[in-house]
Design an enzyme around this catalytic site. Structure first.
Site, PDB file in Angstrom:
ATOM      1  NE  ARG A 154      -3.334   2.084   3.194  1.00 55.05           N
ATOM      2  CZ  ARG A 154      -2.920   3.028   4.029  1.00 55.05           C
ATOM      3  NH1 ARG A 154      -1.696   3.004   4.511  1.00 55.05           N
ATOM      4  NH2 ARG A 154      -3.745   3.997   4.375  1.00 55.05           N
ATOM      5  CG  ASP A 162      12.736 -16.296   9.655  1.00 50.24           C
ATOM      6  OD1 ASP A 162      11.682 -16.642  10.223  1.00 50.24           O
ATOM      7  OD2 ASP A 162      13.245 -16.928   8.713  1.00 50.24           O
TER       8      ASP A 162
HETATM    9  O1  F6P Z   1      11.469 -17.430   6.528  1.00 47.30           O
HETATM   10  C1  F6P Z   1      10.232 -17.434   7.135  1.00 47.30           C
HETATM   11  C2  F6P Z   1       9.840 -18.820   7.554  1.00 47.30           C
HETATM   12  O2  F6P Z   1       8.559 -18.743   8.127  1.00 47.30           O
HETATM   13  C3  F6P Z   1      10.834 -19.543   8.469  1.00 47.30           C
HETATM   14  O3  F6P Z   1      10.722 -19.126   9.809  1.00 47.30           O
HETATM   15  C4  F6P Z   1      10.458 -20.972   8.218  1.00 47.30           C
HETATM   16  O4  F6P Z   1      11.550 -21.820   8.481  1.00 47.30           O
HETATM   17  C5  F6P Z   1      10.130 -20.975   6.762  1.00 47.30           C
HETATM   18  O5  F6P Z   1       9.750 -19.672   6.421  1.00 47.30           O
HETATM   19  C6  F6P Z   1       9.038 -21.936   6.358  1.00 47.30           C
HETATM   20  O6  F6P Z   1       8.919 -21.898   4.982  1.00 47.30           O
HETATM   21  P1  F6P Z   1       7.723 -22.572   4.164  1.00 47.30           P
HETATM   22  O7  F6P Z   1       6.483 -21.777   4.412  1.00 47.30           O
HETATM   23  O8  F6P Z   1       8.166 -22.511   2.750  1.00 47.30           O
HETATM   24  O9  F6P Z   1       7.588 -23.948   4.709  1.00 47.30           O
END
Ligand code: F6P
Length: 327
Positions: A25, A132
């Site tokens: 946005r 993260d």
């Molecule tokens: O990078 C963000 C994140 O949520 C991490 O904390 C996690 O390890 C990963 O993505 C999970 O990825 P996906 O949704 O592709 O399984």
């Protein structure tokens, strides 16, 4: 602001994060404000390659600031890693005379933008969109605050049942290679121990810590574990504790993707809004091939080498705090 840039495309890529919509946005409205044509690319790099691109206006982004997920959808795209895939993306941008890109995503997203910039010279800025909080040179990534609040809310609920049954819970939170969600949801949720990927937690030390709590009359305990750590998975850790300390009644809960959803907090909305506007203005001022962030409340630009080679370290003070509070 005078600039050669007349058309900008925005997209989201990698794991979604609450606040991405606020970022979209802000980019769209800042473009409209500065008389720049703005386009949205669906499904990240996949959409760039497949020409899934639409023109946006100020009304296209009405009523999205409070929504989790991303209206532009997201994807992790392998084809963009190939020169042929990037060539297709370039052709699609060229056909529309799009002369700059703004992406919202993490490390992998910025790597894609950087390689694309090196190959075709298209100016690009990446907004840090990942729960993260693992990007160096800035204080927070978009989505981290919301995800950590979600984790704390879940931990509080687990505490209720842990206490009712005098149980020991191991709770896995997200954070690929990064202990930020774990350390801060652990501190805020009153965890007796926090296992982060950046450090090894020896099982005997963990049990000793739990035993001190039990001797001091703790009836239940929560251990927060970040996924994919040096100390093993949450199941491996729980199994080892079960074997060595069978007197605990142990349960495991994995919070998983619920941490990625939900309405963004005010903090993530404001962060994403600031960064979205600053990214558009940064491009107009000639910035390119950088990640934008906020550090000590100031807008900063972080170059690819730094993002690629440095970590966002967890400060020793947080680790010390967690230890003191766990007695
Ligand atoms: O990078 C963000 C994140 O949520 C991490 O904390 C996690 O390890 C990963 O993505 C999970 O990825 P996906 O949704 O592709 O399984």
């Amino acid at each position: 602001m005078s600039s050669e840039i007349k058309k900008i495309a925005v997209f989201t890529s990698g794991g979604d994060a609450p606040g991405m919509n606020a970022g979209i946005r802000a980019v769209v409205r800042a473009c409209v404000y500065h008389n720049i044509e703005v386009f949205g690319v669906y499904r990240g790099y996949d959409g760039l390659i497949e020409n899934d691109i639409v023109k946006l206006n100020a009304r296209s982004v009405s009523n999205i600031i409070q929504r989790g997920g991303t209206i532009l959808k997201s994807a992790r795209c392998d084809e963009f890693r190939t020169p042929e895939g990037r060539q297709k993306a370039y052709e699609n941008l060229k056909n529309r005379n799009i002369d700059a890109l703004i992406a919202i995503g993490g490390n992998g997203t910025f790597t894609g933008l950087h390689v694309f910039y090196e190959q075709f010279g298209i100016p690009a800025i990446c907004l840090p969109g990942t729960i993260d909080n693992d990007l160096p040179g800035m204080d927070y990534t978009i989505g981290y605050d919301t995800a950590t609040n979600t984790a704390v809310e879940a931990i509080d609920k687990i505490r209720d049942t842990a206490l009712s049954h005098n149980r020991l819970f191991f709770i896995e939170v997200m954070g690929r290679h990064s202990g930020y969600i774990a350390i801060n949801s652990g501190i805020a949720g009153g965890a007796v121990s926090i296992v982060i990927p950046e450090a090894e937690t020896p099982i005997d030390e963990l049990i000793a810590q739990l035993d001190v709590g039990a001797e001091n009359n703790k009836k239940s305990s929560l251990v927060v574990v970040a996924e994919r750590g040096q100390s093993g998975s949450v199941w491996e850790i729980a199994d080892q504790v079960k074997e060595k300390a069978p007197y605990y009644d142990i349960k495991v809960t994995i919070l998983g993707h619920l941490q990625r959803g939900g309405s963004p907090t005010y903090f993530d909305r404001v962060l994403a809004s600031r960064l979205g506007v600053a990214a558009v203005e940064g491009l107009l001022e000639g910035k390119k091939d950088v990640m934008i962030g906020v550090k000590d409340n100031q807008i900063v630009y972080v170059d690819f080498d730094r993002v690629n080679n440095q970590r966002h370290e967890i400060d020793d003070e947080s680790l010390r705090l967690a230890k003191i509070l766990s007695i």
